[in-house]
Design an enzyme around this catalytic site. Structure first.
Site, PDB file in Angstrom:
ATOM      1  N   LYS A   1     -14.017  -9.848  13.492  1.00  0.00           N
ATOM      2  CA  LYS A   1     -12.591  -9.955  13.142  1.00  0.00           C
ATOM      3  C   LYS A   1     -11.718  -9.384  14.264  1.00  0.00           C
ATOM      4  O   LYS A   1     -12.218  -8.690  15.150  1.00  0.00           O
ATOM      5  CB  LYS A   1     -12.328  -9.190  11.838  1.00  0.00           C
ATOM      6  CG  LYS A   1     -12.594  -7.681  11.936  1.00  0.00           C
ATOM      7  CD  LYS A   1     -12.513  -7.006  10.572  1.00  0.00           C
ATOM      8  CE  LYS A   1     -12.855  -5.520  10.681  1.00  0.00           C
ATOM      9  NZ  LYS A   1     -12.933  -4.877   9.345  1.00  0.00           N
ATOM     10  N   ARG A  35      -9.646  -0.258  -2.217  1.00  0.00           N
ATOM     11  CA  ARG A  35      -8.993  -1.355  -1.501  1.00  0.00           C
ATOM     12  C   ARG A  35      -9.152  -2.638  -2.314  1.00  0.00           C
ATOM     13  O   ARG A  35      -8.649  -2.703  -3.423  1.00  0.00           O
ATOM     14  CB  ARG A  35      -9.524  -1.470  -0.070  1.00  0.00           C
ATOM     15  CG  ARG A  35      -9.187  -0.233   0.760  1.00  0.00           C
ATOM     16  CD  ARG A  35      -9.204  -0.448   2.260  1.00  0.00           C
ATOM     17  NE  ARG A  35     -10.300  -1.255   2.765  1.00  0.00           N
ATOM     18  CZ  ARG A  35     -10.685  -1.302   4.046  1.00  0.00           C
ATOM     19  NH1 ARG A  35     -10.063  -0.555   4.952  1.00  0.00           N
ATOM     20  NH2 ARG A  35     -11.666  -2.073   4.432  1.00  0.00           N
ATOM     21  N   TYR A  70      10.188   6.845  32.628  1.00  0.00           N
ATOM     22  CA  TYR A  70      11.213   7.120  31.608  1.00  0.00           C
ATOM     23  C   TYR A  70      11.111   8.547  31.060  1.00  0.00           C
ATOM     24  O   TYR A  70      10.030   8.995  30.679  1.00  0.00           O
ATOM     25  CB  TYR A  70      11.069   6.157  30.434  1.00  0.00           C
ATOM     26  CG  TYR A  70      11.289   4.707  30.778  1.00  0.00           C
ATOM     27  CD1 TYR A  70      12.445   4.288  31.430  1.00  0.00           C
ATOM     28  CD2 TYR A  70      10.334   3.754  30.437  1.00  0.00           C
ATOM     29  CE1 TYR A  70      12.643   2.941  31.722  1.00  0.00           C
ATOM     30  CE2 TYR A  70      10.531   2.414  30.733  1.00  0.00           C
ATOM     31  CZ  TYR A  70      11.683   2.014  31.374  1.00  0.00           C
ATOM     32  OH  TYR A  70      11.877   0.692  31.663  1.00  0.00           O
ATOM     33  N   MET A 109       6.395  -0.532  29.232  1.00  0.00           N
ATOM     34  CA  MET A 109       5.903  -1.779  28.638  1.00  0.00           C
ATOM     35  C   MET A 109       4.864  -2.470  29.510  1.00  0.00           C
ATOM     36  O   MET A 109       3.878  -3.015  29.008  1.00  0.00           O
ATOM     37  CB  MET A 109       7.069  -2.741  28.371  1.00  0.00           C
ATOM     38  CG  MET A 109       6.658  -3.943  27.522  1.00  0.00           C
ATOM     39  SD  MET A 109       7.986  -5.122  27.249  1.00  0.00           S
ATOM     40  CE  MET A 109       9.153  -4.157  26.321  1.00  0.00           C
TER      41      MET A 109
HETATM   42  C1  LIG Z   1     -14.181  -4.153   9.465  1.00  0.00           C
HETATM   43  C2  LIG Z   1     -15.219  -4.107   8.407  1.00  0.00           C
HETATM   44  C3  LIG Z   1     -16.557  -3.826   8.737  1.00  0.00           C
HETATM   45  C4  LIG Z   1     -16.982  -3.380  10.119  1.00  0.00           C
HETATM   46  O1  LIG Z   1     -16.668  -2.016  10.250  1.00  0.00           O
HETATM   47  P1  LIG Z   1     -17.113  -1.173  11.529  1.00  0.00           P
HETATM   48  O2  LIG Z   1     -16.733   0.211  11.185  1.00  0.00           O
HETATM   49  O3  LIG Z   1     -16.336  -1.727  12.669  1.00  0.00           O
HETATM   50  O4  LIG Z   1     -18.566  -1.365  11.698  1.00  0.00           O
HETATM   51  C5  LIG Z   1     -17.503  -3.942   7.743  1.00  0.00           C
HETATM   52  N1  LIG Z   1     -17.156  -4.279   6.488  1.00  0.00           N
HETATM   53  C6  LIG Z   1     -15.880  -4.518   6.117  1.00  0.00           C
HETATM   54  C7  LIG Z   1     -15.567  -4.880   4.718  1.00  0.00           C
HETATM   55  C8  LIG Z   1     -14.861  -4.426   7.069  1.00  0.00           C
HETATM   56  O5  LIG Z   1     -13.592  -4.650   6.706  1.00  0.00           O
END
Ligand SMILES: *Cc1c(COP(=O)(O)O)cnc(C)c1O
Length: 375
Positions: free
Chosen positions: A37, A135, A265, A313
């Site tokens: 992801k 969650r 800055y 930036m």
């Molecule tokens: C992002 C995610 C992972 C991977 O987590 P890492 O800590 O990067 O290994 C696994 N399971 C779920 C549900 C996630 O959202």
């Protein structure tokens, strides 16, 4: 390419494949899912996914369906699981593309079954149980309904319950083991409902590397595959992992300035004496953490310095004092400490962040991605 790149994310795909092999060896599970992801945590989703598969991953994971479809569009046919869905998602495209869906509600189960009828494919789902993270899993008071519906749809062939999963909080080993207990209860309730799915998975990188009891028959690792540590104090090398990304560029300007010259800055840095200032063409517009101003390490020509003053930036300044730095010289923001580079964890520590955030915030359109490696 017509221009000469000076902001480069150099990705070692062999390191990704090697890290996956290392995760497999260390966890000894049947199946390793590598999570790609967020553009593979800034490493480039498709090349990272291919490297992960070459290293022995049997599954890929994404957050959402759009990411999973990108993998399919690139010709990747391996099993892909995704688990965050739009409130009004129809699931048609996902089911047609044989993407496995993490599901957390009766409504999603029904929507996915309907997508199966429309597309003519049997949808595959992994039931997502909330065991304490609060969650998007199904929470224990919903399990009875959720599991009954899943079992009915599975029995009628409307969908196939292929897996069950949960996600840990990484608060402490004790908290994670508490969640493990809740997960075990969920597994036994699921068995009572008549379902014993093929894939049972709980651990992401942290637990996969440090809590063997959470491994079941698959782990879902993201960060570890990229050679970044999920752990606050343990470094990637402590787990036998190699950073896959080197963020590097070239010095674009150099000036000699007198004592007491203000830099960038807000003049957070002033020269203590006559000094050479080197200009590095990275800033928060590239995803660099502005909180790391005046603190983060860089290596220029093999010597180590720190960011001087505010990160802007598009650029930041490094005070190299009296060292002979010239325009065009090689600069590394972070990479593999084993070859003398600062680590991504130092950038995180310098800016009150974590390796995950430093990597995923990189802006691909501003960087030249260079892939090297055999896989
Ligand atoms: C992002 C995610 C992972 C991977 O987590 P890492 O800590 O990067 O290994 C696994 N399971 C779920 C549900 C996630 O959202």
């Amino acid at each position: 390419m017509s221009h000469s790149p000076f902001r480069i994310a150099r990705i070692n795909t062999d390191a990704i494949a090697g890290n996956v092999r290392r995760i497999k060896e260390l966890t000894a599970v049947e199946d390793v899912m590598i999570v790609v992801k967020a553009n593979a945590y800034g490493h480039g989703m498709v090349p990272a996914a291919k490297a992960a598969l070459a290293g022995g991953a049997t599954w890929l994971g994404t957050a959402d369906i759009a990411e999973a479809l990108t993998l399919r569009a690139a010709g990747i046919t391996a099993p892909v699981l995704c688990w965050i869905h739009a409130p009004d998602e129809t699931f048609d495209e996902a089911v047609a593309a044989e993407i496995t869906l993490g599901v957390a509600s009766v409504a999603q189960l029904n929507a996915i079954a309907a997508a199966g009828h429309r597309t003519g494919n049997t949808p595959r789902v992994h039931l997502k149980l909330d065991t304490g993270l609060s969650r998007n899993g199904s929470s224990p008071e919903q399990w009875a309904d959720f599991m009954r519906t899943a079992a009915e749809l599975n029995a009628s062939g409307d969908l196939h319950v292929e897996g069950v999963m949960s996600h840990l909080s990484n608060t402490s080993p004790e908290d994670d083991l508490e969640q493990l207990n809740v997960f075990q209860v969920g597994l036994s309730e699921l068995a009572d409902a008549g379902l014993t799915p093929r894939y049972v998975h709980l651990a992401a990188s942290m637990a996969a590397l440090t809590l063997p009891a959470t491994r079941f028959n698959m782990v879902r690792c993201g960060i570890a595959a990229y050679g970044i540590s999920p752990h606050e104090s343990q470094r990637p090398a402590d787990f036998g992992l190699t950073p896959a990304m080197t963020l590097e560029g070239r010095v674009v300007a150099v000036r000699r300035v007198p004592e007491s010259t203000g830099v960038s800055y807000g003049y957070l840095h002033r020269t203590a004496h006559e000094s050479t200032l080197a200009l590095v063409p990275f800033g928060y517009g590239d995803g660099i953490n502005r909180n790391a101003s005046n603190a983060a390490p860089v290596v220029i020509n093999g010597s180590r310095y720190h960011v001087a003053g505010r990160i802007a930036m598009d650029q930041f300044v490094v005070n190299v004092e009296d060292d002979p730095v010239a325009v065009g010289d090689h600069v590394v923001l972070f990479g593999d400490p084993a070859v003398g580079h600062p680590s991504i964890h130092e950038w995180a520590a310098a800016g009150d962040s974590i390796g995950y955030e430093i990597a995923t915030r990189l802006i691909p359109t501003r960087l030249e991605y260079v892939y090297e490696g055999q896989v």
